[in-house]
Design a protein around this motif. Structure first.
Motif, PDB file in Angstrom:
ATOM      1  N   GLN A   1      -7.480   0.427  -1.349  1.00 42.84           N
ATOM      2  CA  GLN A   1      -7.548  -0.355   0.011  1.00 42.84           C
ATOM      3  C   GLN A   1      -8.521   0.032   0.541  1.00 42.84           C
ATOM      4  O   GLN A   1      -9.327  -0.707   0.931  1.00 42.84           O
TER       5      GLN A   1
ATOM      6  N   THR B   1       1.166  -1.233   0.089  1.00 46.45           N
ATOM      7  CA  THR B   1       0.020   0.245  -0.172  1.00 46.45           C
ATOM      8  C   THR B   1       0.684   1.249   0.072  1.00 46.45           C
ATOM      9  O   THR B   1       0.809   2.683  -0.796  1.00 46.45           O
TER      10      THR B   1
ATOM     11  N   ASP C   1      -5.864  -1.627  -5.167  1.00 48.44           N
ATOM     12  CA  ASP C   1      -4.935  -1.971  -3.990  1.00 48.44           C
ATOM     13  C   ASP C   1      -5.945  -3.397  -3.734  1.00 48.44           C
ATOM     14  O   ASP C   1      -7.181  -2.166  -2.620  1.00 48.44           O
ATOM     15  N   GLU C   2      -5.777  -4.336  -3.785  1.00 50.27           N
ATOM     16  CA  GLU C   2      -6.452  -4.976  -2.624  1.00 50.27           C
ATOM     17  C   GLU C   2      -8.294  -5.047  -3.475  1.00 50.27           C
ATOM     18  O   GLU C   2      -8.962  -5.139  -2.746  1.00 50.27           O
TER      19      GLU C   2
END
Ligand SMILES: Nc1ncnc2c1ncn2[C@@H]1O[C@H](COP(=O)(O)OP(=O)(O)OP(=O)(O)O)[C@@H](O)[C@H]1O
Ligand SMILES: Nc1ncnc2c1ncn2[C@@H]1O[C@H](COP(=O)(O)OP(=O)(O)OP(=O)(O)O)[C@@H](O)[C@H]1O
Ligand SMILES: [Mg+2]
Ligand SMILES: [Mg+2]
Lengths: 390, 256, 312, 396, 249
Positions: E83, E41, E158-159
């Motif tokens: 995220q 991140t 992100d994720e």
């Protein structure tokens, strides 16, 4: 190993913010004592002590519990008005003097109050008892107003609550100003003076008494907040949903915080009117009794009790200096038609802004550390954590 | 094994939408019960209804023999039922350790008792030992003294789980405990949960990462659109075509 | 026209403008602006100075008041608010910083009054702006012009916020600056614009208020509780709420004290600030998000006996 | 700077003027601060001329009409060693600092505090203006002279207003004048008066309905500078313009009133008459003109009556300090005598005689009205010993 | 397309990334995987100018973008889906989508939003609800939709799959592949569902403790059983593609 840990203890002791605060304060006071004499120190101390109590109480509610207490003046008024209205009446009633609704009327006061003070200045017992009753009454009325304000505090959030409190603080002042039987309306009511018994040393005695009270409050708050209770307050502050999921009763904790905080602020209000010997309703403005404590708190460091002492002391000294030296230092401004008188506001404003910009966490930032003593923490840590659960 | 938690026809409506619709589940003592279902099927809402964050529109929630419907959250905590949040809600101003300690019981929370350190110090020490052990298991022990706002996303998730595990409850509801957690740590957390189960605790777990979590489950409930659509052992539920269709997808079918 | 109505209207319009500014700043920067007090006072001094030194009606100087208020807002933004927002400072810090700014402005106002007093031989510390007013349709012009100004201005603002994406961008930015930035919103511009408008509205409010009540260096400081009260009464999440709240507070103060003092006697006068405050408190206790948070539709439905509870 | 020319050799003695430079009484504070500066300069000139070994160091500070602020300022200056204070002007602040001053031997003299409740023997407060107990009868007499039978009170709800209203009402107690039962007391911070004016109009209407003729109704208004907006609001009710209105020393010479066309017109129509302490037969050496001139030069306005007292206070302090040194206890003993002696010849406010409580013992009052040329005109005076008004130009 | 050279960054005094160098080729999917706290991140935050970069270079299409504020990056065509905090919780779904299309012409933004509601029907259903009341997964869908709407040249994701039901997660991941294949968008993907991500990815980086542990073709990483096992929890040999549900213990 052992010597190393004692060394660490010593170091942490030296870096301990409370100790630093006390040292700094003592140094400043010694400076004033040697350069300007005792009256100056006493002047600073009494201002300091009254506002220290109020600021610490504010910090309990705002710094620890996250209640935007923009109505600090409410509790101060509760204490001041109660001490102005009740103990004197009690004493007057005991002595067979007028104590009813007309007790506060100018012309009645003018006859009654010298008699009350005379009675007090004749007996240590009575003076002490009277002082005690004043404090109890202040505390009770403060607790009462704290409880009252905690009712909307359950329902209202953040700015809504803060501004409501602020507005009602103003309103309560007006009630005192308009409703004569409370504290005499515009013509203040006298508070019988339990310190008159000290005769010529009355001022010194009052200052010392209030100062001691401030220290006691500090000790009490310090013990109260460095504890699971203090942690619970911070949990409520940080996240209410999560705190209630962790078993904290939000309503109860907010109420407790408001009641204790308001009680202390009211005691400060009571002490202040005992010190001045009179209650003037119009004197309880939000600027002095809400905003200044806020500024002190920001400077000291929200969430740190020791920081409050330091913040109040620094700003009190500064305000005194501004008052006294304004003309000498900034007299040159007169050449441009600027009256240095107004610098008090400029400087206070600048200090608030400066603190917020350059010391965002205040002089003594909130400590993010365990409430257990360091030695115990270390011994637990050294045991390793494989230890069994449950 | 007796029932620890039971919901009886719980329904929760938001306006016109029934997020949870007539759901009755039971969580048996000493089990790892899973709740699965597609996004928005009402899992979190069901847990919210059980733990007092929301009040069910209809139905009852029983913990043991006690009817805890509509109780405030902190009272439900008192009787031994805690939960964690899907989106972590840490106490940002506290250290990692204090986050966990705060979720545990300590009689020093009474304001009259708090100033007297002697009265609660021992308790606090014991709590800390336990808290450190839990943190160790979720791999946060190194960070115990950090303010929690400096943790990364997954670490916050682990902290959330740690808070739940340390609370000393008999029933713990974990809402997506391993979302965003790397597989190795996820395994570690779940095996810890499993160990706790064997020591006598009970778990109700919501999780989307079936591949990691299902092996630990004793019993699974599957929901869709607010209703229960399947229940049984992991094999039964994960093999259920309805579950595969709405939840697992074709990819997983082939594997089974 | 009822005697209280004229002053009440002007006063309420002024509060609506000021409270709207507070709400706008709160919505866009999470800042509860204490400096609104002094900005309002400065607005008044702009039209006062203009009328005295420049001549003409005070209304000519309202745009100037708005501009200077906006300028003060920009200074506050770049000097204070921006660094703090960057640091993600909490609400109370933002609030306190504006208190510091307010104190500085207050001292500037006092210095300016000194200047007017000693160098210009004026009486700036107690001014009745109404003597510069003229008559229109048999009443003082302020009674007609100022409510109109308020309505037009606030409607324009409302349209601006609703019709352009700016209104949404404003709320988006304060809630999540990172994501807003990643969406291409220039946070700086959003905040700055909010401060320009907010500061300008404060100054306009102060200027308008001075047409009804005596202008003093503490004009703003004395009326700030009512501006704040208006903002929260209306509901801080909606601009129209703030405006409505300010207006209601202003009107109830005048109307309330007038009618109540006729019923109960003149002692009520002393408690006049309590009237709008109690109304506000009562409303907030039932609807904690203010007037704009009242589910009117559901209320009406309830009134007509349909089923379905009020959700607050 | 504000400090008045200290010479290097002689010792400096500090006198602090605590005046309201912000808040409601600003105008008075400004006038008095200019006058205090003048007085200090005069004192120092005198000291130099007579080769005295001390000089007066005058400091002006703002107490904002706010009691805690006033007290804080006093404690700060006390910490700096100051023992003599000119001011505070309002009775509220004067009372707040009473206990502190008493416990610390601080002598303070107010040019304008009039609350009867502060008339105490032995305290450390001197008041160079008569208490309301003297002005009340003057206003009462004025009201009777006007032939008013029904009087409506409206006044500023602060220490001063409450006190003066009460004193006036007391003085009217055994006369033919009836006081209307509804008493209109307004907030001192209030700046708009439409509601108050409307109420007054109602009450007049009520009286008229009961058969009282308009010329038998009067309104006594006890106000400061807010008189101008008040009259502007009252002007909206034609009936109020037909009555006789009475003011006090708070409104005498009000510059705001003269400056406001509507309000001054209203004052002329209603023969608005204000009382103002009258210097007792000013002698040629009196500093009255000097003070009036100075303020006019500095501020371009007619000064208020209290500022003359300020001048006399500074001088009385100076003379007393010169006699016994910078010792507040000793000065306290001799101040009445010194003030008496000095003011007999030079007093800007006339002869200052202080009574046992340390307040000005008696005073006569000029009657002031606004004339057609929009200037305040003296039309007669109230003789307090004889309790009657001697008109030079009868207005009723 | 994006080049990172010797990047050192972190938060305040805390350094997270050490001398990190990464290259993201055009029109491909670059997958970044690694255990929690590795700094994935932080890497994205450093690109977007949110984390504190102490030294190093970040180049986008040959120009340094290190000092640029994030709104300018967005205007250059970089779209970022964080995220956490990836939706405007206090705004309605509609307003969220409107904000996502802030840089697009109004008509086009409308059309794109329409497309997104087709892709995620839930969003259409809840169009006037505050995003805060969405379920965890619904929120993530909204976030993804917002990222996709922006019509970017480079996407930082992100994720994506966290909180999503397997069926949706699969849909989202294949959508990512489609973006590359059909629209030629360059993508930087951080994923905890490492295996699936690596399957669709072109290039891969394994981040461990703020440094690059592996760099190369995505498939190659899947063939490193040791790394897979230790850091990604992938226990089966790479050949077996589909996760097994019961078998892992
Ligand atoms: N406060 C609310 N107001 C209105 N609708 C809500 C609210 N909270 C949840 N919902 C809706 O209720 C439904 C169920 O939500 P819930 O959070 O229980 O889903 P979930 O099963 O936990 O999903 P996920 O796996 O995505 O977390 C969703 O459609 C959601 O949008
Ligand atoms: N805002 C912050 N302030 C200070 N430290 C932070 C912050 N955010 C993250 N960190 C720290 O930086 C390190 C790297 O975090 P980062 O979020 O980049 O990891 P990650 O690889 O994305 O992990 P995850 O799988 O949890 O998303 C962690 O140790 C974390 O504690
Ligand atoms: Mg959920
Ligand atoms: Mg991450």
């Amino acid at each position: 190993m052992k010597s190393q840990s004692t060394q660490r203890n010593l170091k942490s002791l030296l870096l301990n913010s409370e100790i630093l605060a006390v040292v700094a304060i003592l140094m400043a006071l010694t400076f004033f004592l040697t350069t300007r004499g005792l009256p100056m120190v006493l002047t600073i101390l009494v201002d300091f002590a009254v506002f220290a109590i109020i600021t610490m109480s504010l910090n309990l509610e705002t710094g620890f519990t996250g209640i935007p207490q923009f109505g600090r003046v409410l509790a101060v008024i509760a204490g001041a008005f109660a001490v102005g209205a009740i103990p004197g009446r009690l004493l007057a009633a005991l002595m067979g003097l007028p104590a009813g609704l007309n007790y506060t009327i100018d012309t009645v006061q003018f006859q009654v109050s010298p008699e009350l003070t005379a009675a007090l200045s004749g007996s240590w017992m009575l003076s002490l008892l009277f002082l005690f009753i004043c404090l109890v009454i202040a505390a009770l009325s403060g607790a009462g107003i704290g409880w009252l304000t905690s009712r909307p505090a359950i329902r209202l959030r953040e700015a809504y609550l803060g501004i409501s409190l602020l507005a009602f603080g103003d309103f309560l002042m007006w009630v005192g100003h308009n409703w004569v039987p409370l504290v005499g309306g515009s013509t203040s009511v006298f508070v019988p003076d339990p310190f008159r018994i000290f005769g010529g040393a009355r001022f010194e005695a009052v200052v010392i008494a209030i100062f001691l009270a401030a220290l006691l409050v500090y000790a009490y708050l310090n013990r109260l907040t460095v504890s699971p209770f203090g942690r619970a307050l911070k949990m409520v502050r940080d996240n209410e949903v999560s705190a209630s999921a962790a078993g904290k009763d939000i309503v109860k904790i907010r109420t407790q915080s408001l009641v204790i905080g308001s009680m202390l602020a009211a005691i400060a209000g009571g002490l202040y009117v005992i010190y001045t010997g009179t209650v003037t309703a119009m004197g309880y403005s939000r600027l002095v009794w809400t905003f200044w404590p806020w500024a002190f708190m920001m400077l000291g460091g929200i969430g740190s009790t020791a920081g409050m002492l330091l913040g109040v002391m620094v700003l009190t000294i500064m305000r005194t200096l501004i008052t006294v030296y304004r003309f000498e230092v900034f007299g040159f401004l007169m050449a441009w038609g600027i009256n240095p008188l107004w610098l008090e506001f400029t400087l206070m404003g600048a200090v608030i802004i400066g603190v917020i910009l350059f010391l965002p966490h205040g002089l003594v930032p909130e400590k993010v550390q365990s409430i257990l003593p360091a030695s115990r923490v270390n011994s637990i840590l050294s045991k390793g954590f494989g230890a069994k659960l449950q | 094994m007796s029932n620890l938690l039971a919901t009886e026809n719980v329904t929760k409506k938001f306006g016109g939408l029934a997020a949870v619709n007539d759901v009755s589940i039971t969580v048996k003592q000493h089990t790892f019960t899973m709740l699965i279902g597609p996004n928005g099927c009402g899992k979190t809402t069901l847990i919210n209804c059980c733990t007092g964050i929301l009040k069910p529109t209809e139905g009852r929630v029983l913990l043991g023999d006690t009817d805890i419907t509509g109780w405030p959250t902190h009272k439900i905590y008192e009787v031994g039922f805690v939960r964690t949040f899907q989106i972590p809600l840490p106490f940002l101003g506290l250290t990692v350790l204090d986050n966990v300690l705060g979720a545990m019981r300590n009689s020093g929370e009474a304001p009259l008792k708090a100033p007297h350190r002697r009265l609660w110090l021992k308790e606090e020490e014991n709590n800390m030992e336990r808290a450190m052990a839990v943190l160790h298991r979720v791999r946060l022990d190194k960070h115990w003294n950090k303010p929690s706002h400096t943790l990364g996303a997954a670490q916050l998730k682990m902290l959330e789980v740690a808070k739940g595990l340390a609370a000393g409850a008999k029933l713990i509801a974990l809402d997506e405990p391993i979302g965003g957690v790397d597989p190795a740590s996820a395994d570690e957390i779940l095996s810890h949960v499993s160990a706790l189960k064997n020591e006598g605790l009970t778990f109700l777990v919501v999780e989307h990462r079936i591949d990691i979590a299902a092996p630990y489950a004793d019993y699974i409930y599957a929901m869709d659109l607010g209703r229960l659509i399947s229940q049984g052992t992991p094999q039964q539920v994960l093999g259920d075509p309805k579950v595969i269709e709405v939840y697992l997808g074709k990819g997983a079918t082939e594997a089974c | 026209m009822a005697p209280w109505l004229a002053t009440g209207l002007i006063y309420a319009s002024a509060l609506a403008l000021a409270a709207g500014g507070i709400t706008l700043l709160y919505m866009s920067t999470r800042t509860f602006n204490f400096a609104h007090a002094s900005m309002a006072t400065i607005g008044f001094y702009v039209i006062y100075t203009g009328s005295v030194l420049g001549g003409g009606t005070p209304y000519r100087y309202f745009p100037l008041a708005f501009l200077i208020g906006g300028l003060l807002g920009v200074i506050c933004y770049y000097g204070l608010n921006r660094p703090l927002l960057k640091r993600r400072a909490v609400e109370i810090t933002l609030m306190m910083s504006t208190l510091g700014y307010d104190l500085i402005l207050l001292s500037v106002i006092q210095m300016y009054c000194d200047y007017l007093t000693f160098s210009r031989r004026l009486f700036p510390r107690r001014v009745s702006m109404s003597i510069y007013d003229f008559e229109l349709l048999g009443v003082s012009a302020a009674t007609i012009i100022l409510p109109l100004v308020a309505i037009v201005f606030l409607t324009a603002l409302h349209l601006f916020l609703v019709k352009t994406r700016f209104g949404v961008a404003m709320r988006a930015t304060i809630e999540n600056p990172v994501l807003a930035g990643a969406s291409g919103i220039n946070a700086d511009r959003v905040y700055m614009l909010a401060w320009v408008i907010g500061g300008g509205m404060a100054a306009l409010g102060g200027a308008a208020m001075s047409m009804a009540i005596t202008g003093t260096p503490v004009l703003g400081m004395n009326s700030i509780p009512f501006m704040f009260a208006g903002a929260i009464f209306g509901g801080l999440h909606s601009l129209y709420g703030g405006i409505l709240g300010g207006f209601v507070i202003g009107m109830t103060e005048y109307a309330g004290v007038f009618y109540l003092s006729q019923i109960f006697g003149p002692w009520v006068l002393g408690y006049r600030m309590g009237i709008p405050l109690l109304l506000m408190a009562a409303t907030l206790l039932i609807f904690p998000r203010g007037l704009a948070g009242i589910p009117w539709a559901a209320l009406v439905r309830n009134l007509f006996g349909k089923k379905g509870g009020i959700r607050v | 700077p504000r400090r008045a020319a200290p010479a290097p050799g002689p010792t400096e003695h500090t006198v602090v003027a605590l005046l309201p430079l912000t808040g409601a009484l600003t105008t008075f504070g400004e006038n008095s601060s200019k006058v205090a500066e003048l007085a200090a300069a005069d004192v120092n000139e005198w000291l130099t001329k007579n080769n005295k070994n001390w000089r007066m160091n005058l400091v002006i500070d703002d107490c904002a009409t706010d009691p805690p602020t006033g007290l804080r300022k006093m404690t700060s200056w006390h910490g700096e060693g100051a023992r003599f204070f000119v001011g505070p002007m309002s009775s509220g602040v004067a009372r707040e600092v009473l206990a502190f001053a008493g416990a610390n031997s601080i002598l303070y003299a107010s040019p304008s505090s009039t609350a009867p409740g502060l008339a105490m023997e032995g305290d450390w407060l001197f008041r160079f203006c008569p208490s309301d107990a003297i002005q009340g009868p003057a206003i009462a007499r004025l009201i009777q002279e006007a032939g008013v039978e029904h009087l409506i009170f409206v006044w500023r709800g602060d220490t001063w207003g409450d006190g003066l209203q009460k004193a006036t009402a007391d003085a009217l107690a055994n006369t033919a004048v009836q006081i209307y039962p509804e008493l209109v007391r307004y907030d001192p911070g209030l700046e708009a008066f439409t509601v108050q004016a409307a109420l007054l109009n109602d009450y007049v209407g009520d009286l008229v309905r009961k058969g009282v003729s308009v010329d038998k109704i009067g309104i006594a208004i006890i106000a400061f500078e807010e008189i101008a907006p008040f009259f502007t609001a009252a002007n909206a009710h034609p009936r109020l313009r037909q009555l006789a209105w009475f003011g006090s020393d708070g409104t005498a010479f009000s510059a705001a009133l003269i400056g406001d066309p509507t309000a001054s017109r209203f004052a002329i129509d209603t023969k608005f008459a204000s009382t103002k302490a009258r210097p007792e037969a000013l002698v040629a050496q009196s500093n009255y003109e000097r003070v009036a001139q100075h303020v006019y030069q500095e501020l371009g306005r007619v000064t208020d009556s209290y500022s003359f007292n300020t001048y006399d206070i500074v001088w009385s302090f100076a003379r007393a300090i010169d006699e016994v040194g910078y010792d507040s206890a000793k000065v306290k003993e001799i101040l009445p005598r010194v003030a008496d002696e000095w003011s007999r010849t030079y007093g800007a406010s006339g002869h200052v005689v202080l009574n046992a409580a340390g307040d000005r013992a008696f005073a006569d009052y000029n009657i002031l009205v606004v004339n057609d040329k929009l200037v305040w005109e003296n039309v007669g005076y109230f003789d307090s010993r004889a309790d009657l008004i001697k008109w030079t130009r009868p207005i009723y | 397309m994006l080049k990172i050279n010797k990047l050192n960054s972190g938060y305040g005094k805390l350094q997270v990334l050490y001398d990190l160098s990464i290259e993201i080729p055009e029109k491909g999917i670059t997958v970044v995987v690694g255990p929690n706290g590795a700094g994935k991140t932080t890497l994205l935050c450093s690109i977007m100018g949110i984390a504190d970069v102490s030294s190093g270079e970040v180049e986008f299409q040959g120009n340094s973008i290190r000092a640029l504020p994030s709104y300018l990056l967005a205007r250059q065509g970089i779209s970022y889906v964080p995220q956490m905090g990836n939706v405007f919780a206090e705004l309605s779904v509609r307003d969220n989508l409107q904000m996502a299309g802030y840089l697009l012409p109004t008509a086009k933004a409308k059309k794109k939003a329409e497309q997104m509601t087709v892709m995620f029907p839930v969003l259409k259903k809840f169009i006037d609800r505050k995003a805060a009341t969405l379920s965890g997964g619904e929120r993530r869908m909204l976030a993804v939709a917002m990222g996709l709407m922006k019509d970017p040249k480079l996407m930082l994701l992100d994720e994506l799959s966290t909180d999503l039901a397997p069926i949706i997660a699969e849909k989202v991941i294949s959508e990512v592949a489609r973006l590359r294949d059909e629209l030629g968008i360059t993508i930087l993907l951080v994923e905890q569902m490492a295996k699936r991500a690596l399957e669709i990815g072109d290039t891969a980086y394994l981040l461990v403790s703020g440094g690059v542990r592996f760099a190369g073709k995505a498939r190659e990483l899947l063939n490193e059983p040791e790394l897979c096992n230790m850091y990604l929890g992938i226990k089966q040999p790479a050949a077996q593609n589909i996760p097994s549900i019961e078998g892992s213990r």
